[in-house]
Design an enzyme around this catalytic site. Structure first.
Site, PDB file in Angstrom:
ATOM      1  N   ARG A  43     -22.630  18.103   9.133  1.00 44.31           N
ATOM      2  CA  ARG A  43     -21.611  17.069   8.885  1.00 44.31           C
ATOM      3  C   ARG A  43     -22.038  15.750   9.513  1.00 44.31           C
ATOM      4  NH1 ARG A  43     -16.646  18.434  11.512  1.00 44.31           N
ATOM      5  NH2 ARG A  43     -15.750  16.750  10.307  1.00 44.31           N
ATOM      6  N   LEU A  89     -13.819  13.233   8.494  1.00 45.74           N
ATOM      7  CA  LEU A  89     -14.918  12.434   9.041  1.00 45.74           C
ATOM      8  C   LEU A  89     -15.196  12.805  10.499  1.00 45.74           C
ATOM      9  CD1 LEU A  89     -13.848   9.060   7.437  1.00 45.74           C
ATOM     10  CD2 LEU A  89     -15.808  10.484   6.780  1.00 45.74           C
ATOM     11  N   HIS A 144      -2.189   9.811   1.842  1.00 42.23           N
ATOM     12  CA  HIS A 144      -1.863  11.236   1.800  1.00 42.23           C
ATOM     13  C   HIS A 144      -0.555  11.418   1.020  1.00 42.23           C
ATOM     14  CE1 HIS A 144      -1.834  15.385   3.016  1.00 42.23           C
ATOM     15  NE2 HIS A 144      -0.560  15.254   3.342  1.00 42.23           N
TER      16      HIS A 144
HETATM   17  C1  GRF Z   1      -4.059  11.432  -4.042  1.00 42.22           C
HETATM   18  O1  GRF Z   1      -2.915  12.203  -4.238  1.00 42.22           O
HETATM   19  C2  GRF Z   1      -4.234  11.092  -2.584  1.00 42.22           C
HETATM   20  O2  GRF Z   1      -3.021  10.956  -1.914  1.00 42.22           O
HETATM   21  C3  GRF Z   1      -4.968  12.281  -2.049  1.00 42.22           C
HETATM   22  O3  GRF Z   1      -5.858  12.644  -3.075  1.00 42.22           O
HETATM   23  C4  GRF Z   1      -5.336  12.215  -4.329  1.00 42.22           C
HETATM   24  C5  GRF Z   1      -6.382  11.359  -4.965  1.00 42.22           C
HETATM   25  O4  GRF Z   1      -6.037  10.976  -6.246  1.00 42.22           O
HETATM   26  N1  GRF Z   1      -5.599  11.979  -0.792  1.00 42.22           N
HETATM   27  P1  GRF Z   1      -6.905   9.883  -6.994  1.00 42.22           P
HETATM   28  O5  GRF Z   1      -8.361  10.377  -6.958  1.00 42.22           O
HETATM   29  O6  GRF Z   1      -6.728   8.575  -6.306  1.00 42.22           O
HETATM   30  O7  GRF Z   1      -6.388   9.884  -8.388  1.00 42.22           O
END
Ligand code: GRF
Length: 210
Positions: A67, A95, A111
């Site tokens: 990683r 990360l 998120h």
């Molecule tokens: C979104 O729901 C975001 O909150 C999560 O992953 C998804 C990504 O969707 N972290 P996209 O690739 O932006 O369409």
């Protein structure tokens, strides 16, 4: 105010990336996307970036022995492209401390839940299955944990009685696109401050007036 120099990390469909690209194109966000990096080849996010004329790169974590080595390669590419802030837009990797110290307090993530509830994967499903009445999304600074960093902004999305998981996720996603751009606008306007109370505790993100 200087134009924000962004690097965007993606792993999937890239609708949040698209919202950022559209905001820049429409003059809503004063930012330059210096590079979009995906850890997976062939994802739609890369195509979105290409169409918008943004440089792209695939760095597969599978090609690195650890990683730390993968994150070091990410840091090198981001720095070589003059990136100042890093945006995780559906980037499905945690990360390392090495990455985070290279971009200290300059990494944000979106998120699809109201943190600290439902961190990790399938957050919308977790919230729906739990039976919450208010779901939503969170933009936060990234620290070494999974969706644990200081919260910058949240948007609530009511769960309807006849909802299913897909419909709910769709309405959350609409809010994600809006709040992500809004937070980036605040960053471009240098309006975010991180404060820690003298008694200690979690750092808080405060929005200063324009
Ligand atoms: C979104 O729901 C975001 O909150 C999560 O992953 C998804 C990504 O969707 N972290 P996209 O690739 O932006 O369409």
């Amino acid at each position: 105010m200087a134009t924000l120099k962004l690097g965007v990390l993606v792993s999937g469909s890239g609708t949040n990336l698209q919202a950022i690209l559209d905001a820049v194109r429409d003059g809503i966000l004063d930012a330059q996307l210096r590079i979009v990096i995906s850890n997976k080849p062939g994802v739609q996010a890369l195509e979105r970036a290409r169409i918008a004329g943004v440089p792209t790169m695939v760095l597969s974590h599978r090609d690195y022995p650890s990683r730390d080595a993968f994150d070091q390669a990410l840091v090198e590419q981001l720095q070589a492209n003059g990136v100042h802030w890093v945006v995780l837009a559906g980037f499905m990797r945690v990360l390392t401390p090495g990455f985070l110290s290279a971009f200290e307090r300059r990494v944000i993530n979106i998120h699809p839940a109201l943190l600290p509830s439902f961190p990790g994967v399938h957050a919308q499903k977790q919230a729906f299955d739990y039976g919450v009445k208010i779901a939503g999304c969170t933009v936060h600074l990234v620290d070494g944990g999974v969706d644990t960093g200081p919260i910058i902004a949240q948007r609530a999305v009511p769960v309807l009685d006849d909802d299913d998981e897909q419909r709910l996720a769709g309405r959350i996603l609409e809010q994600e696109h809006q709040v992500f751009v809004e937070v980036l606008r605040w960053i471009s306007q240098d309006r975010l401050r991180i404060v820690t109370s003298p008694e200690g505790g979690r750092p808080r993100v405060i929005l200063s007036p324009p």
